[in-house]
Design an enzyme around this catalytic site. Structure first.
Site, PDB file in Angstrom:
ATOM      1  N   ARG A 154       0.863  -1.174   0.000  1.00  0.00           N
ATOM      2  CA  ARG A 154       0.000   0.000   0.000  1.00  0.00           C
ATOM      3  C   ARG A 154       0.904   1.230   0.000  1.00  0.00           C
ATOM      4  NH1 ARG A 154      -2.094  -3.409   4.197  1.00  0.00           N
ATOM      5  NH2 ARG A 154      -4.179  -4.237   3.691  1.00  0.00           N
ATOM      6  N   LYS A 178      -2.177  -2.232   8.012  1.00  0.00           N
ATOM      7  CA  LYS A 178      -3.385  -1.786   8.698  1.00  0.00           C
ATOM      8  C   LYS A 178      -3.441  -2.376  10.108  1.00  0.00           C
ATOM      9  CE  LYS A 178      -6.513  -1.011   4.796  1.00  0.00           C
ATOM     10  NZ  LYS A 178      -7.797  -1.407   4.181  1.00  0.00           N
ATOM     11  N   HIS A 249      -2.169   2.276  -6.006  1.00  0.00           N
ATOM     12  CA  HIS A 249      -2.917   1.065  -5.666  1.00  0.00           C
ATOM     13  C   HIS A 249      -3.090   0.158  -6.882  1.00  0.00           C
ATOM     14  CE1 HIS A 249      -4.890  -0.773  -2.278  1.00  0.00           C
ATOM     15  NE2 HIS A 249      -5.929  -1.102  -3.017  1.00  0.00           N
ATOM     16  N   ARG A 252      -0.434  -2.388  -6.906  1.00  0.00           N
ATOM     17  CA  ARG A 252      -0.709  -3.447  -5.922  1.00  0.00           C
ATOM     18  C   ARG A 252      -1.705  -4.457  -6.492  1.00  0.00           C
ATOM     19  NH1 ARG A 252      -1.097  -4.567  -0.191  1.00  0.00           N
ATOM     20  NH2 ARG A 252      -3.246  -4.892   0.518  1.00  0.00           N
ATOM     21  N   HIS A 275      -3.948  -8.800   3.793  1.00  0.00           N
ATOM     22  CA  HIS A 275      -5.407  -8.774   3.928  1.00  0.00           C
ATOM     23  C   HIS A 275      -5.805  -9.534   5.187  1.00  0.00           C
ATOM     24  CE1 HIS A 275      -6.170  -8.117  -0.664  1.00  0.00           C
ATOM     25  NE2 HIS A 275      -5.912  -6.994  -0.028  1.00  0.00           N
ATOM     26  N   TYR A 284      -9.677 -11.033  -6.717  1.00  0.00           N
ATOM     27  CA  TYR A 284      -8.769 -11.363  -7.815  1.00  0.00           C
ATOM     28  C   TYR A 284      -9.223 -12.600  -8.583  1.00  0.00           C
ATOM     29  CZ  TYR A 284      -6.025  -7.841  -5.550  1.00  0.00           C
ATOM     30  OH  TYR A 284      -5.629  -6.655  -5.002  1.00  0.00           O
TER      31      TYR A 284
END
Length: 307
Positions: A154, A178, A249, A252, A275, A284
Site C-alpha cells: 500500500r 493496517k 494502488h 498493488r 489482507h 482477484y
C-alpha cells in the site's frame, strides 16, 4: 460582497456550517458528526499538501479520493466523504466564501462490485523504463516502483518503510500495515538491487532527523508524502503512454493479479498483501480463475523478467 478567504477562520466557518447542519431537519445527528469528521480529515490532508481552500480544484478532490481508495477506505465511506465535501463547498459558495464550487462535478464511487484496473507486466516495465536516468531522483523512483509493485505494498506502507526493516541479504522486508500489524514480504532481486543503488544516492543527501530511518525521502530530506507518490506514479504512466486511470494502488492490484495468473496460492497472496480476510483477496478470482498452485516466490512477477 464576496468574503476574503485569505482571512477566513476555518474553525469559525466549520462551526457555522455545523450549525447549518444542526438546523437542517433533514440531517440526522449521525450525519452531522460524520460530515464534520470527514471535513476535518480533508482539511488536514489539504494542510499537509500545502493547499488552501481557495486553491482546491476538482482534480484536488479526486486526488484525495484516490488517496482514500489506496488506503482501503470502503466505497460507502468514500461516497459519504463525497457527500460531505459537496455539501460543505456548496455552502461555502452560498455564504460567498468561494467564487465557485470545485466539488460540483465530483462523482461518488460506485457501490457495486468494481474490478480494479490492472496493468500488464509490459506496462509496468514501460513505466520503469520511462524514468529519466539523468534526474537526481532516478534511482529513488526506480527503487520505489520496484518495491511498490514487486512487493505489493500500500502507498502508506511504502512511505513508512524503514531502512532498519529491510533485510536485503535474506531477500525480504518488514512492513507495518493496517491495524499496526507487521508482516514479512519477500523481495525480488530487482528490488534488492534498486534499493542498493538508491541507498548510495541517499547517503550523499542531507536527511531530516525525523526521516533518518525512512527509506524513501524527498530532495529536501523529508519522508515522501502519499500525495507525492501519487504524482510520481501518474507522471510515469503518462510518460509511458498509458491511458488508463491509475494510482499507486493499481500497482498493488496488478501485482496480486499477476501472482494469481502465474499460479500462486490465494492464501499466500492474502499474506503477501496483508489482507485480514481471505474475502478481500477473493476479488482477484474475478480477474483470473487459473488453478492455484504452490508458494509465492515461484510466481513472483519480478523474478521472470526476460524469460
Amino acid at each position: 460582497m464576496q468574503k476574503n478567504l485569505r482571512h477566513l477562520d476555518i474553525e469559525k466557518a466549520l462551526g457555522e456550517y455545523e450549525l447549518n447542519l444542526t438546523l437542517d431537519r433533514g440531517r440526522s445527528e449521525n450525519t452531522r458528526i460524520s460530515y464534520i469528521s470527514d471535513l476535518r480529515r480533508l482539511l488536514g490532508w489539504l494542510a499537509e499538501s500545502g493547499t488552501g481552500l481557495r486553491d482546491v480544484t476538482l482534480e484536488t478532490l479526486r486526488l484525495y479520493l484516490g488517496d482514500l481508495h489506496d488506503l482501503g477506505i470502503a466505497p460507502r465511506t468514500q461516497a459519504r466523504v463525497v457527500a460531505s465535501a459537496k455539501s460543505f463547498f456548496h455552502w461555502l459558495c452560498l455564504e460567498e466564501y468561494l467564487p465557485s464550487d470545485p466539488s460540483a462535478l465530483l462523482e461518488s464511487p460506485r457501490l457495486g462490485l468494481r474490478l480494479p484496473e490492472v496493468l500488464t507486466v509490459e506496462e509496468i516495465d514501460a513505466m520503469i523504463d520511462a524514468i529519466d536516468p539523468l534526474k537526481a531522483e532516478a534511482n529513488r523512483d526506480r527503487a520505489m516502483m520496484e518495491v511498490l509493485y514487486g512487493c505489493g505494498l500500500r502507498v502508506s506502507e511504502l512511505t513508512g518503510l524503514e531502512i532498519s526493516r529491510i533485510y536485503a541479504s535474506e531477500g525480504y522486508l518488514v512492513v507495518r500495515g493496517k491495524g499496526d500489524k507487521e508482516r514479512m514480504v519477500p523481495m525480488s532481486e530487482s528490488a534488492v538491487e534498486c534499493i542498493a543503488d538508491w541507498m548510495k544516492d541517499r547517503a550523499r543527501m542531507g536527511v531530516a532527523p525525523s526521516a533518518r530511518d525512512t527509506l524513501f525521502i524527498s530532495s529536501r530530506g523529508t519522508a515522501l508524502t502519499r500525495q507525492r507518490v501519487f504524482q510520481i506514479v501518474r507522471a510515469l504512466a503518462d510518460a509511458a503512454g498509458i491511458r488508463k486511470v491509475i494510482s499507486p494502488h493499481t500497482l498493488r492490484h496488478s501485482f496480486a493479479t499477476h501472482l494469481l495468473e502465474g499460479g500462486a496460492n490465494l492464501r499466500a497472496i492474502q499474506q503477501m498483501l496483508g489482507h485480514a480476510s481471505i474475502d478481500t483477496t477473493q476479488i482477484y478470482l474475478h480477474l483470473d480463475r487459473s488453478v492455484l498452485r504452490q508458494d509465492i516466490l515461484m510466481y513472483h512477477p519480478r523474478n521472470h523478467r526476460g524469460n
